[in-house]
Design a protein around this motif. Structure first.
Motif, short mmCIF file in Angstrom:
data_model
loop_
_atom_site.label_atom_id
_atom_site.label_comp_id
_atom_site.label_asym_id
_atom_site.label_seq_id
_atom_site.Cartn_x
_atom_site.Cartn_y
_atom_site.Cartn_z
N GLN A 68 31.30 34.48 24.20
CA GLN A 68 30.50 33.55 23.38
C GLN A 68 30.48 32.14 23.99
O GLN A 68 29.87 31.23 23.42
N SER A 69 31.17 31.97 25.13
CA SER A 69 31.28 30.63 25.71
C SER A 69 30.09 30.32 26.60
O SER A 69 29.66 31.15 27.40
N LEU A 70 29.57 29.10 26.48
CA LEU A 70 28.49 28.65 27.35
C LEU A 70 29.09 28.03 28.60
O LEU A 70 30.20 27.49 28.56
N THR A 71 28.33 28.08 29.69
CA THR A 71 28.73 27.32 30.88
C THR A 71 28.36 25.87 30.60
O THR A 71 27.52 25.58 29.72
N PRO A 72 28.93 24.91 31.35
CA PRO A 72 28.55 23.52 31.14
C PRO A 72 27.04 23.30 31.29
O PRO A 72 26.44 22.52 30.56
N GLU A 73 26.40 24.05 32.20
CA GLU A 73 24.95 23.91 32.40
C GLU A 73 24.19 24.41 31.16
O GLU A 73 23.23 23.78 30.71
N GLN A 74 24.64 25.53 30.65
CA GLN A 74 23.98 26.06 29.43
C GLN A 74 24.17 25.08 28.27
O GLN A 74 23.28 24.88 27.46
N PHE A 75 25.35 24.49 28.22
CA PHE A 75 25.61 23.53 27.14
C PHE A 75 24.69 22.32 27.25
O PHE A 75 24.17 21.83 26.24
N GLU A 76 24.45 21.89 28.48
CA GLU A 76 23.58 20.73 28.66
C GLU A 76 22.18 21.02 28.10
O GLU A 76 21.58 20.19 27.42
#
Ligand code: PEP
Ligand code: MN
Length: 334
Positions: free
Chosen positions: A311-319
């Motif tokens: 369920q964790s996003l990568t930092p890029e997905q979070f951006e």
């Protein structure tokens, strides 16, 4: 019971009335709002003569409150509560993005994630040091060391930190933690809630897996009854018959809680769905529904995460998600 005061009530009149109530063993909560001043009374109000009160010069109206939660009730406190987390405000129109890994895994990991989510617009850093895991054989968190790493990340980035408590004996370790999280599994750990009520630290109270909104508010009440009014509510999905998602996100909790309570409301689309690709649409929906904050799990290497990688996003997905949430906030607040 609440007594709404007339706009011209003087301080002295209010003090006299407060003393009168207190002499009758009632706990008095004064809420001075923009539109009206409300006196909330907690205790055995059956002895109070409503007609007599309504006859007083300074009283506009008197109403008995039927809901079992009082301090958390919007009727007691018509204005939104704004919780101040080291200068970062949440509630009353102030929106915050909370991001970070499910669990703190190393110093480099938490610092790296903190720096990237901050750059993308997150204002609070999350990370579990004590992890409530279903299996005793799974990673249980770095515990005290995890909190130290979080504090180092806070020092470096200036981001206040949010982390979960599992045992109130650990409270001394949380001295420099900015927001204490009570996880879903501990929502009805009443002894813990009472202890947290004695502190003045903001508490992020997550809804239990199978708890009603009234029960969530009763748990908030436990904390508030002890004197700690800095409670933030978090909907993180509830258990239903649906198995496609980890839980079912009850997004209607936002408008419903908004009516029932003055406390800030956060949505956690990560635990609510358990699926990274579903986090973005649900985060956008949470912003559209008017949440005061969104908490998202972000990991530098989700595939190898020690907890909740799926369920964790990568930092890029979070951006990307943070940008979309900002756009939706612009529409919602326009
Ligand atoms: C968490 O936020 O890391 C967590 C364990 O959440 P929940 O208590 O909602 O399962
Ligand atoms: Mn998690």
């Amino acid at each position: 019971m609440i007594a709404v005061l007339k706009p011209d009530a003087t301080r002295e009149q209010i003090d006299n009335l407060t003393t009168w109530f207190e002499k009758r063993g009632l706990n008095v909560q004064l809420s001075v709002g923009q539109l009206s001043t409300v006196i909330g009374l907690i205790g055995d109000t059956s002895q109070i003569d409503v007609d007599l009160l309504e006859g007083l010069d300074i009283i506009e109206s008197v109403k008995r409150i039927t809901e079992p939660y009082k301090s958390a009730n919007r009727k007691f406190h018509p204005d939104d509560t704004v919780v101040d987390i080291g200068g970062i405000k949440i509630g009353g129109g102030n929106f915050q993005l909370i991001a970070g890994p499910c669990s703190v895994e190393s110093k480099d990991q938490i610092i790296g994630i903190a720096q990237s989510v901050k750059q993308s617009g997150a204002t609070l850093l999350r990370g579990g040091a004590f992890k409530p895991r279903t299996s005793p054989y799974d990673f249980q968190g770095l515990k005290a060391e995890g909190i130290e790493f979080l504090l180092e990340a806070k020092e470096l980035t200036g981001m206040p930190i949010v982390t979960e408590i599992m045992n109130t004996n650990h409270l001394p370790m949380f001295e420099h933690v900015d927001v204490i999280q009570v996880g879903a599994r501990n929502m009805q750990n009443f002894e813990m809630l009472r202890e947290l009520g004695k502190t003045d630290k903001p508490v992020l109270l997550k809804r239990g897996l199978a708890n009603t909104l009234t029960e969530l508010l009763m748990s908030a009440e436990y904390i508030m009854a002890g004197g700690n009014k800095n409670v933030i509510l978090c909907e993180r999905g509830v258990r239903t018959f649906e198995t496609q998602t980890r839980n079912t996100l009850d997004l209607s909790a936002v408008p419903i809680l908004r009516e029932l309570t003055h406390l800030p409301i956060v949505i956690d689309p990560s635990h609510a769905t358990g699926i990274a690709r579903v986090v973005k649409p649900m985060a956008m929906a949470a912003a559209a529904a008017g949440a005061d904050g969104i908490m998202i799990e972000v990991h530098n290497d989700p595939v190898n995460a020690l907890c909740d990688g799926a369920q964790s996003l990568t930092p890029e997905q979070f951006e990307d998600v943070a940008g979309m949430v900002r756009k939706i906030r612009e529409v919602v607040t326009a």
